[in-house]
Design a protein around this motif. Structure first.
Motif, PDB file in Angstrom:
ATOM      1  N   GLU A 357      22.380 -16.882  -5.399  1.00  0.00           N
ATOM      2  CA  GLU A 357      23.077 -16.068  -4.399  1.00  0.00           C
ATOM      3  C   GLU A 357      22.332 -14.768  -4.122  1.00  0.00           C
ATOM      4  O   GLU A 357      22.382 -14.232  -3.020  1.00  0.00           O
ATOM      5  N   PHE A 358      21.604 -14.260  -5.130  1.00  0.00           N
ATOM      6  CA  PHE A 358      20.907 -12.985  -4.949  1.00  0.00           C
ATOM      7  C   PHE A 358      19.435 -13.156  -4.590  1.00  0.00           C
ATOM      8  O   PHE A 358      18.916 -12.380  -3.789  1.00  0.00           O
ATOM      9  N   VAL A 359      18.758 -14.132  -5.162  1.00  0.00           N
ATOM     10  CA  VAL A 359      17.324 -14.268  -4.862  1.00  0.00           C
ATOM     11  C   VAL A 359      17.065 -15.220  -3.705  1.00  0.00           C
ATOM     12  O   VAL A 359      15.966 -15.260  -3.159  1.00  0.00           O
ATOM     13  N   GLY A 360      18.079 -16.001  -3.312  1.00  0.00           N
ATOM     14  CA  GLY A 360      17.965 -16.846  -2.122  1.00  0.00           C
ATOM     15  C   GLY A 360      16.775 -17.780  -2.165  1.00  0.00           C
ATOM     16  O   GLY A 360      16.569 -18.527  -3.138  1.00  0.00           O
ATOM     17  N   SER A 361      15.960 -17.720  -1.108  1.00  0.00           N
ATOM     18  CA  SER A 361      14.807 -18.627  -1.010  1.00  0.00           C
ATOM     19  C   SER A 361      13.749 -18.335  -2.070  1.00  0.00           C
ATOM     20  O   SER A 361      12.834 -19.126  -2.274  1.00  0.00           O
ATOM     21  N   GLY A 362      13.877 -17.190  -2.762  1.00  0.00           N
ATOM     22  CA  GLY A 362      12.925 -16.870  -3.824  1.00  0.00           C
ATOM     23  C   GLY A 362      13.280 -17.499  -5.165  1.00  0.00           C
ATOM     24  O   GLY A 362      12.589 -17.262  -6.162  1.00  0.00           O
ATOM     25  N   MET A 363      14.335 -18.335  -5.197  1.00  0.00           N
ATOM     26  CA  MET A 363      14.781 -18.902  -6.464  1.00  0.00           C
ATOM     27  C   MET A 363      13.693 -19.744  -7.121  1.00  0.00           C
ATOM     28  O   MET A 363      13.460 -19.628  -8.335  1.00  0.00           O
ATOM     29  N   ASN A 364      13.031 -20.587  -6.354  1.00  0.00           N
ATOM     30  CA  ASN A 364      11.985 -21.428  -6.947  1.00  0.00           C
ATOM     31  C   ASN A 364      10.851 -20.588  -7.532  1.00  0.00           C
ATOM     32  O   ASN A 364      10.288 -20.915  -8.579  1.00  0.00           O
ATOM     33  N   TYR A 365      10.512 -19.500  -6.837  1.00  0.00           N
ATOM     34  CA  TYR A 365       9.457 -18.622  -7.352  1.00  0.00           C
ATOM     35  C   TYR A 365       9.893 -17.979  -8.670  1.00  0.00           C
ATOM     36  O   TYR A 365       9.115 -17.899  -9.623  1.00  0.00           O
ATOM     37  N   HIS A 366      11.149 -17.531  -8.743  1.00  0.00           N
ATOM     38  CA  HIS A 366      11.637 -16.919  -9.983  1.00  0.00           C
ATOM     39  C   HIS A 366      11.733 -17.945 -11.110  1.00  0.00           C
ATOM     40  O   HIS A 366      11.467 -17.620 -12.272  1.00  0.00           O
ATOM     41  N   LEU A 367      12.107 -19.172 -10.783  1.00  0.00           N
ATOM     42  CA  LEU A 367      12.120 -20.225 -11.806  1.00  0.00           C
ATOM     43  C   LEU A 367      10.716 -20.455 -12.359  1.00  0.00           C
ATOM     44  O   LEU A 367      10.539 -20.783 -13.528  1.00  0.00           O
ATOM     45  N   GLN A 368       9.736 -20.273 -11.505  1.00  0.00           N
ATOM     46  CA  GLN A 368       8.352 -20.498 -11.905  1.00  0.00           C
ATOM     47  C   GLN A 368       7.774 -19.322 -12.692  1.00  0.00           C
ATOM     48  O   GLN A 368       7.043 -19.524 -13.664  1.00  0.00           O
ATOM     49  N   ALA A 369       8.120 -18.076 -12.294  1.00  0.00           N
ATOM     50  CA  ALA A 369       7.392 -16.920 -12.826  1.00  0.00           C
ATOM     51  C   ALA A 369       8.239 -15.898 -13.579  1.00  0.00           C
ATOM     52  O   ALA A 369       7.680 -15.082 -14.318  1.00  0.00           O
ATOM     53  N   ASN A 370       9.552 -15.889 -13.407  1.00  0.00           N
ATOM     54  CA  ASN A 370      10.393 -14.876 -14.039  1.00  0.00           C
ATOM     55  C   ASN A 370      10.748 -15.312 -15.462  1.00  0.00           C
ATOM     56  O   ASN A 370      11.501 -16.264 -15.672  1.00  0.00           O
ATOM     57  N   GLU A 371      10.225 -14.589 -16.451  1.00  0.00           N
ATOM     58  CA  GLU A 371      10.412 -14.985 -17.849  1.00  0.00           C
ATOM     59  C   GLU A 371      11.888 -14.996 -18.249  1.00  0.00           C
ATOM     60  O   GLU A 371      12.317 -15.863 -19.020  1.00  0.00           O
ATOM     61  N   PHE A 372      12.643 -14.035 -17.745  1.00  0.00           N
ATOM     62  CA  PHE A 372      14.058 -13.972 -18.099  1.00  0.00           C
ATOM     63  C   PHE A 372      14.817 -15.184 -17.567  1.00  0.00           C
ATOM     64  O   PHE A 372      15.567 -15.834 -18.299  1.00  0.00           O
ATOM     65  N   ILE A 373      14.644 -15.505 -16.286  1.00  0.00           N
ATOM     66  CA  ILE A 373      15.342 -16.653 -15.707  1.00  0.00           C
ATOM     67  C   ILE A 373      14.884 -17.946 -16.361  1.00  0.00           C
ATOM     68  O   ILE A 373      15.694 -18.854 -16.613  1.00  0.00           O
ATOM     69  N   ARG A 374      13.613 -18.051 -16.677  1.00  0.00           N
ATOM     70  CA  ARG A 374      13.121 -19.246 -17.383  1.00  0.00           C
ATOM     71  C   ARG A 374      13.768 -19.358 -18.763  1.00  0.00           C
ATOM     72  O   ARG A 374      14.066 -20.458 -19.225  1.00  0.00           O
ATOM     73  N   ASP A 375      14.003 -18.213 -19.392  1.00  0.00           N
ATOM     74  CA  ASP A 375      14.654 -18.227 -20.701  1.00  0.00           C
ATOM     75  C   ASP A 375      16.108 -18.673 -20.579  1.00  0.00           C
ATOM     76  O   ASP A 375      16.608 -19.441 -21.404  1.00  0.00           O
ATOM     77  N   VAL A 376      16.800 -18.200 -19.526  1.00  0.00           N
ATOM     78  CA  VAL A 376      18.194 -18.587 -19.298  1.00  0.00           C
ATOM     79  C   VAL A 376      18.316 -20.101 -19.163  1.00  0.00           C
ATOM     80  O   VAL A 376      19.224 -20.726 -19.712  1.00  0.00           O
ATOM     81  N   PHE A 377      17.377 -20.710 -18.426  1.00  0.00           N
ATOM     82  CA  PHE A 377      17.433 -22.156 -18.190  1.00  0.00           C
ATOM     83  C   PHE A 377      16.557 -22.956 -19.155  1.00  0.00           C
ATOM     84  O   PHE A 377      16.301 -24.135 -18.937  1.00  0.00           O
ATOM     85  N   GLN A 378      16.090 -22.287 -20.214  1.00  0.00           N
ATOM     86  CA  GLN A 378      15.335 -22.945 -21.297  1.00  0.00           C
ATOM     87  C   GLN A 378      14.124 -23.708 -20.765  1.00  0.00           C
ATOM     88  O   GLN A 378      13.881 -24.861 -21.135  1.00  0.00           O
ATOM     89  N   LEU A 379      13.341 -23.015 -19.932  1.00  0.00           N
ATOM     90  CA  LEU A 379      12.153 -23.639 -19.340  1.00  0.00           C
ATOM     91  C   LEU A 379      10.871 -23.285 -20.087  1.00  0.00           C
ATOM     92  O   LEU A 379       9.801 -23.794 -19.753  1.00  0.00           O
ATOM     93  N   GLY A 380      10.966 -22.399 -21.083  1.00  0.00           N
ATOM     94  CA  GLY A 380       9.776 -21.987 -21.814  1.00  0.00           C
ATOM     95  C   GLY A 380       8.985 -20.930 -21.062  1.00  0.00           C
ATOM     96  O   GLY A 380       9.368 -20.498 -19.970  1.00  0.00           O
ATOM     97  N   PRO A 381       7.850 -20.494 -21.613  1.00  0.00           N
ATOM     98  CA  PRO A 381       7.015 -19.481 -20.944  1.00  0.00           C
ATOM     99  C   PRO A 381       6.505 -19.994 -19.603  1.00  0.00           C
ATOM    100  O   PRO A 381       6.372 -21.211 -19.407  1.00  0.00           O
ATOM    101  N   PRO A 382       6.209 -19.086 -18.656  1.00  0.00           N
ATOM    102  CA  PRO A 382       5.678 -19.513 -17.357  1.00  0.00           C
ATOM    103  C   PRO A 382       4.389 -20.314 -17.515  1.00  0.00           C
ATOM    104  O   PRO A 382       3.534 -19.990 -18.338  1.00  0.00           O
ATOM    105  N   MET A 383       4.275 -21.383 -16.750  1.00  0.00           N
ATOM    106  CA  MET A 383       3.075 -22.222 -16.782  1.00  0.00           C
ATOM    107  C   MET A 383       2.006 -21.609 -15.892  1.00  0.00           C
ATOM    108  O   MET A 383       2.285 -21.140 -14.785  1.00  0.00           O
ATOM    109  N   LEU A 384       0.771 -21.613 -16.380  1.00  0.00           N
ATOM    110  CA  LEU A 384      -0.343 -21.096 -15.594  1.00  0.00           C
ATOM    111  C   LEU A 384      -1.076 -22.278 -14.958  1.00  0.00           C
ATOM    112  O   LEU A 384      -1.645 -23.115 -15.647  1.00  0.00           O
ATOM    113  N   VAL A 385      -1.044 -22.340 -13.634  1.00  0.00           N
ATOM    114  CA  VAL A 385      -1.722 -23.414 -12.908  1.00  0.00           C
ATOM    115  C   VAL A 385      -2.775 -22.775 -12.019  1.00  0.00           C
ATOM    116  O   VAL A 385      -2.472 -21.881 -11.225  1.00  0.00           O
TER     117      VAL A 385
END
Length: 428
Positions: A357-385
């Motif tokens: 609701e707050f990040v809108g279209s930036g959600m996928n980017y935050h899932l990819q790069a935001n360490e806090f949001i990745r931690d919330v959803f248990q995605l591990g550290p950001p992947m470097l591609v």
């Protein structure tokens, strides 16, 4: 959702807050404050460009926005808040905003206290994005300790601007999830939300309260934030909440507002999921009447309701009915970059919807790069591609255009066939 027990007592020193005047900004000030779309273009293109000049340009614009949040003109302040929101929603700016967090917090505080409806709404949203950028820790706790009393004052003030109260209902919920360090304070905030949405409950004499649409929206936002915080409650608290609210929540399914009905349905599904996680043998006394009511909403064909509302409602309540009746959840897969995440529970869905609701279209980017949001959803550290790998995975714009054109043509043909066979006698 683990919380640190350490409570940071440091608070930024705030000077006297001067009331804003409604004077127009000077031409010089307006020229310094870039447009919202300008900030968006920088936020979207900066990552791909990767050039030092683009980064410097972005930082310059952000500094101008921060300075402009205390401008005399409400229009300029609004533009500055929107510019900061757009940048924080689409970029990771931790390094830049960490040292400026209390300056930004002071600006949010002024806008919440002295601004009017739209400005207060923008400031409330910016507070959430600031906490999302800082993550769960001492820094966001500092920000939240300053803003929480203001959020609650606006939320519970019946004379305050209704749009501002609606925005604070949503923002207070997410900021509490991210930055609150004491579970007892979480419960206290939940009680504030309860004091609002319980006013939409059916009265003891069986009558329904008469509320205007704006007040109903306030109660809906309060219910959704309450449900969000329910996802981090202890088992004993969930048990107490279930006992208190589950008998009354189904009556909200009769509400005239489709968004309130949907919020109530999803909250009921969430409560059942949490209760069954603690006790697989959990039983609800009025289970059959509840399933009948959910089924009627999942197949609703009332003519006095708008088509879009009915379509949205039926889709949601089919899932809610499956959850209550069959303990089933309609799994959804979110793809971002080279990764994917599965939304496989009502807890996960409520959390994902709140952040989106707050990040809108930036959600996928935050899932990819935001360490806090990745931690919330248990995605591990950001992947470097590396860029070469990403490029090899992307199809060209021309190929994507051809694919979309073909898909559109096929979809149109299928719909035309369906329309030819459909009889809409009941709609006229």
């Amino acid at each position: 959702h683990p919380r640190s027990c350490a409570v940071c007592t440091f608070r930024g020193q705030h000077g006297a807050v001067q009331p804003f005047s409604d004077e127009d900004a000077s031409i010089e000030t307006l020229s310094r404050c870039s447009s919202f779309s300008d900030a968006m273009s920088v936020a979207e293109e900066g990552v791909e460009a990767g050039e030092e000049t683009a980064q410097e340009d972005l930082q310059y614009k952000l500094k101008v926005f921060i300075d402009s949040t205390v401008d005399k003109s409400a229009k300029t302040r609004q533009g500055a808040l929107d510019g900061l929101k757009a940048a924080m929603a689409t970029r990771i700016l931790y390094e830049f905003i960490s040292d400026r967090r209390m300056t930004i917090t002071d600006s949010i505080e002024r806008c919440l206290k002295k601004g009017k409806g739209p400005e207060q709404c923008a400031a409330a949203s910016l507070a959430c994005l600031l906490c999302i950028q800082l993550g769960s820790g001492v820094e966001s706790e500092e920000v939240f300790k300053t803003l929480k009393p203001i959020f609650k004052n606006i939320l519970l003030d019946g004379a305050a601007n209704i749009q501002a109260r609606q925005a604070c209902a949503t923002s207070l919920g997410l900021c509490t999830l991210v930055a609150e360090d004491d579970i007892l304070d979480v419960y206290a905030t939940m009680e504030s939300f309860e004091s609002l949405f319980m006013r939409s409950y059916v009265k003891e004499d069986g009558s329904r309260p008469s509320l205007n649409p704006q007040t109903t929206l306030l109660h809906t936002n309060a219910l959704l934030s309450w449900a969000l915080l329910l996802t981090i409650c202890t088992g004993s608290q969930v048990k107490a909440v279930t006992h208190k609210h589950l008998p009354k929540l189904p009556r909200l399914l009769e509400n005239d507002d489709v968004n309130m009905r949907i919020a109530a349905g999803e909250t009921i599904a969430l409560l059942f999921e949490l209760a069954r996680d603690m006790d697989p043998e959990f039983e609800y006394d009025d289970w059959e009447p509840l399933c009948d009511k959910l089924n009627s909403l999942a197949t609703d064909c009332n003519k006095h309701r708008a088509k879009t509302d009915k379509r949205k409602q039926r889709s949601v309540f089919r899932d809610v009915l499956k959850a209550v009746e069959e303990r089933d959840f309609q799994t959804e897969t979110i793809r971002f970059s080279t990764e994917r995440m599965t939304i496989d529970s009502w807890v996960r869905k409520r959390t994902y919807d709140a952040f989106r609701e707050f990040v809108g279209s930036g959600m996928n980017y935050h899932l990819q790069a935001n360490e806090f949001i990745r931690d919330v959803f248990q995605l591990g550290p950001p992947m470097l591609v590396d860029a070469a790998t990403l490029k090899s995975m992307k199809i060209s714009r021309f190929e994507r255009h051809l694919y979309n054109a073909a898909a559109f043509k096929a979809r149109t043909k299928a719909r035309n066939k369906f329309r030819d066979k459909r009889v809409d006698v009941g709609e006229f």
